[in-house]
Design an enzyme around this catalytic site. Structure first.
Site, PDB file in Angstrom:
ATOM      1  N   SER A 163       0.961  -1.038  -0.227  1.00 24.96           N
ATOM      2  CA  SER A 163      -0.034   0.072   0.044  1.00 24.96           C
ATOM      3  C   SER A 163       0.654   1.229   0.227  1.00 24.96           C
ATOM      4  CB  SER A 163      -0.960   0.080   0.969  1.00 24.96           C
ATOM      5  OG  SER A 163      -0.397  -0.477   2.211  1.00 24.96           O
ATOM      6  N   GLY A 165       1.814   3.110  -2.437  1.00 28.19           N
ATOM      7  CA  GLY A 165       2.808   3.202  -3.405  1.00 28.19           C
ATOM      8  C   GLY A 165       4.192   2.472  -3.161  1.00 28.19           C
ATOM      9  N   GLU A 277     -11.438   3.775  -6.218  1.00 29.18           N
ATOM     10  CA  GLU A 277     -10.527   4.892  -6.941  1.00 29.18           C
ATOM     11  C   GLU A 277     -10.652   4.422  -8.067  1.00 29.18           C
ATOM     12  OE1 GLU A 277      -6.429   4.208  -5.230  1.00 29.18           O
ATOM     13  OE2 GLU A 277      -7.279   4.262  -3.053  1.00 29.18           O
ATOM     14  N   GLU A 290      -8.683   0.852  -7.917  1.00 26.35           N
ATOM     15  CA  GLU A 290      -8.528  -0.225  -6.862  1.00 26.35           C
ATOM     16  C   GLU A 290      -9.744   0.296  -5.750  1.00 26.35           C
ATOM     17  OE1 GLU A 290      -4.987  -0.314  -4.592  1.00 26.35           O
ATOM     18  OE2 GLU A 290      -5.190   1.610  -4.012  1.00 26.35           O
ATOM     19  N   ASP A 297      -8.580   7.839   2.966  1.00 27.62           N
ATOM     20  CA  ASP A 297      -8.119   9.131   3.431  1.00 27.62           C
ATOM     21  C   ASP A 297      -8.653  10.170   2.539  1.00 27.62           C
ATOM     22  OD1 ASP A 297      -6.783   8.243   1.083  1.00 27.62           O
ATOM     23  OD2 ASP A 297      -4.626   8.025   2.073  1.00 27.62           O
ATOM     24  N   THR A 298      -9.008  10.185   1.341  1.00 24.86           N
ATOM     25  CA  THR A 298      -9.401  11.276   0.596  1.00 24.86           C
ATOM     26  C   THR A 298     -11.192  11.612   1.004  1.00 24.86           C
ATOM     27  OG1 THR A 298     -10.341   9.772  -0.966  1.00 24.86           O
ATOM     28  CG2 THR A 298      -8.070  10.780  -1.654  1.00 24.86           C
ATOM     29  N   ARG A 376       1.876  10.747   7.749  1.00 29.25           N
ATOM     30  CA  ARG A 376       0.597  11.796   7.792  1.00 29.25           C
ATOM     31  C   ARG A 376       0.394  11.958   8.991  1.00 29.25           C
ATOM     32  NH1 ARG A 376      -3.226   9.881   3.965  1.00 29.25           N
ATOM     33  NH2 ARG A 376      -4.009   8.595   5.394  1.00 29.25           N
TER      34      ARG A 376
HETATM   35  N1  ADP Z   1      -1.479   3.040 -14.024  1.00 26.24           N
HETATM   36  C1  ADP Z   1      -1.283   3.990 -13.471  1.00 26.24           C
HETATM   37  N2  ADP Z   1      -1.137   5.189 -14.341  1.00 26.24           N
HETATM   38  C2  ADP Z   1      -0.963   6.492 -13.843  1.00 26.24           C
HETATM   39  N3  ADP Z   1      -0.925   6.697 -12.420  1.00 26.24           N
HETATM   40  C3  ADP Z   1      -1.272   5.481 -11.734  1.00 26.24           C
HETATM   41  C4  ADP Z   1      -1.437   4.410 -12.109  1.00 26.24           C
HETATM   42  N4  ADP Z   1      -1.481   3.479 -11.071  1.00 26.24           N
HETATM   43  C5  ADP Z   1      -1.422   4.224 -10.088  1.00 26.24           C
HETATM   44  N5  ADP Z   1      -1.259   5.552 -10.019  1.00 26.24           N
HETATM   45  C6  ADP Z   1      -0.946   6.592  -9.461  1.00 26.24           C
HETATM   46  O1  ADP Z   1      -0.412   6.305  -7.978  1.00 26.24           O
HETATM   47  C7  ADP Z   1      -1.622   6.317  -7.056  1.00 26.24           C
HETATM   48  C8  ADP Z   1      -1.312   5.242  -6.135  1.00 26.24           C
HETATM   49  O2  ADP Z   1      -1.500   3.987  -6.749  1.00 26.24           O
HETATM   50  P1  ADP Z   1      -2.383   2.593  -6.372  1.00 26.24           P
HETATM   51  O3  ADP Z   1      -2.564   1.646  -7.298  1.00 26.24           O
HETATM   52  O4  ADP Z   1      -3.816   3.154  -5.606  1.00 26.24           O
HETATM   53  O5  ADP Z   1      -1.604   2.121  -4.993  1.00 26.24           O
HETATM   54  P2  ADP Z   1      -2.022   2.015  -3.334  1.00 26.24           P
HETATM   55  O6  ADP Z   1      -2.303   0.976  -3.259  1.00 26.24           O
HETATM   56  O7  ADP Z   1      -0.384   2.164  -3.021  1.00 26.24           O
HETATM   57  O8  ADP Z   1      -2.651   3.272  -3.155  1.00 26.24           O
HETATM   58  C9  ADP Z   1      -2.798   6.313  -7.917  1.00 26.24           C
HETATM   59  O9  ADP Z   1      -3.776   7.192  -6.867  1.00 26.24           O
HETATM   60  C10 ADP Z   1      -2.255   7.241  -8.948  1.00 26.24           C
HETATM   61  O10 ADP Z   1      -2.241   8.689  -8.720  1.00 26.24           O
HETATM   62 MG    MG Z   2      -4.642   3.620  -3.997  1.00 30.49          MG
END
Ligand code: ADP
Ligand code: MG
Length: 407
Positions: A163, A165, A277, A290, A297-298, A376
């Site tokens: 999670s 990123g 999301e 996802e 959080d948002t 955070r």
């Molecule tokens: N395929 C993608 N293309 C562009 N941006 C992405 C992509 N996947 C994720 N992101 C960016 O990265 C953020 C975090 O990715 P996410 O898959 O939601 O991971 P996490 O599970 O860590 O939240 C997203 O909210 C978006 O801003």
């Molecule tokens: Mg996410």
């Protein structure tokens, strides 16, 4: 199950009890809402004095990836609802507890699918047929380059489970060495011992949505409702920075986002809130990314925008109470405050005197006992006559706020 009608005093026999697995800032707000409805609240996390513990009746500190630890606390407390509030929880524990008859909110299968990027893609793209980014899976260094070639460039490699990123790597162009290196990095940053990754098409984002959808007991049936989408922008970072409501996007785009949120919630089932999301790309695509089977959080912005915040919704669904769809009653915005300082105990959140002089601005300080770079620690919220005004207020206030190590 029927919708609940009565709630007895907490701390006495017959009280209505909720147990939070994860006691962060989102869990804290859920705990407060559950307390407001007369529930007894038990907070669990891996460290002491996590935010929700400050507002719970009891607290436990355990390793939540340890199934025996989680199960023994739940069995001892025997709660009416178990609310997973973070992703890193033993899925075996949740599945066993559900089999024993515990009410896991929204349900153990949803938690298992949502925490696993591969299972989630299979569910959303293959089973439900929702639009997503192009993707491919790989489980060894040989497969990863082929997966990148199939998806195209730029692409993003993500571990099966992680999670915030963690372990994400962007590849700009075709290179076998870079792909293998990225694969090793992703796998090293995976939660657990998985060797699997997803390769996703990297899309050019115009905006991101969080679509809150929830399911609740209404008399003898379960109803699904969807809130007005929250819009958010991350400035190219992985974590959330700003979010606002009401949304300003084109109605056709919003309808598609709402539909995605509804189908995900209905597909995963159970009772509770889901935060999907959803991406809006610069070429106009609306894509499911996802889902969190819990508050998001948002969604902190809903504390100032909706008749019922996402936390009040989640608490009500967990308590088996009705939750009519809340209206957005004021434009509002949120902005998360992350620390820039290094590791520190009992950090101070400063600048409140000036920040809180701005009318309509509010600050939620999470009360975390310690910090590290990028943690955070608080969120700034504001109402305004328009989203622009609310955003302007949170931006001004956040510039005044600073997290410091005590002198
Ligand atoms: N395929 C993608 N293309 C562009 N941006 C992405 C992509 N996947 C994720 N992101 C960016 O990265 C953020 C975090 O990715 P996410 O898959 O939601 O991971 P996490 O599970 O860590 O939240 C997203 O909210 C978006 O801003
Ligand atoms: Mg996410």
């Amino acid at each position: 199950m029927r919708a609940r009608d009565c709630v007895r005093s907490p701390m006495f026999e017959g009280s209505v009890k909720v147990l939070l697995l994860g006691s962060g800032e989102l869990g804290k707000e859920v705990a407060i809402e559950a307390q407001r409805l007369g529930a007894e609240v038990v907070a669990v996390d891996r460290y002491d004095w996590a935010p929700a513990m400050h507002v719970a009746h009891r607290r436990y500190v355990v390793d939540m990836m340890n199934p025996r630890a989680v199960k023994s606390i739940v069995r001892r407390e025997n709660p009416d609802a178990v609310i997973p509030e973070i992703e890193a929880i033993s899925r075996d524990a949740l599945e066993d507890l559900e089999t024993e008859g515990y009410f896991v909110v929204p349900n153990a299968r949803a938690v298992r699918i949502a925490m696993n990027r591969l299972e989630l893609r299979r569910f959303a793209a293959v089973e439900l047929g929702l639009p997503t980014t192009r993707f491919a899976f790989a489980e060894n260094p040989e497969e990863v380059f082929a997966a990148c070639e199939k998806v195209g460039y730029p692409c993003l490699i993500k571990p099966e489970m992680s999670s915030s990123g963690h372990g994400h790597v962007k590849l700009e162009s075709s290179s076998k060495n870079a792909a293998v290196e990225a694969y090793s990095y992703a796998v090293a940053h995976s939660r657990g011992r998985s060797r699997r990754v997803i390769v996703e098409e990297f899309v050019d984002l115009a905006l991101e949505f969080t679509v809150l959808a929830y399911r609740y007991f209404d008399s003898e049936r379960i109803v699904t409702e969807v809130c007005e989408p929250i819009e958010q922008w991350r400035y190219g970072e992985y974590h959330y920075i700003e979010s606002w409501q009401p949304p300003r996007s084109d109605p056709g785009v919003l309808t598609r986002a709402v539909e995605i949120g509804r189908r995900v919630a209905e597909g995963l089932g159970g009772v509770g809130i889901y935060a999907s999301e959803v991406f809006l790309t610069k070429d106009g695509r609306v894509l499911f990314s996802e889902v969190a089977p819990r508050s998001h959080d948002t969604g902190l912005v809903t504390l100032v925008t909706q008749e019922l915040s996402e936390f009040a919704i989640h608490a009500r669904t967990a308590l088996g109470l009705p939750v009519p769809r809340p209206r957005v009653v004021s434009p509002g915005a949120s902005l998360a405050i992350y620390t820039k300082i290094g590791d520190a105990w009992s950090p101070e959140v400063c600048g409140l005197r000036e920040a809180l002089r701005i009318p309509g601005v509010d600050v939620r300080i999470f009360g975390k006992p310690s910090t590290y770079p990028g943690r955070r620690m608080a969120v700034v919220l504001a109402r305004g006559t328009s989203v622009e005004e609310a955003l302007d207020k949170v931006r001004r206030a956040s510039k005044l706020i600073e997290v410091r190590a005590p002198r």
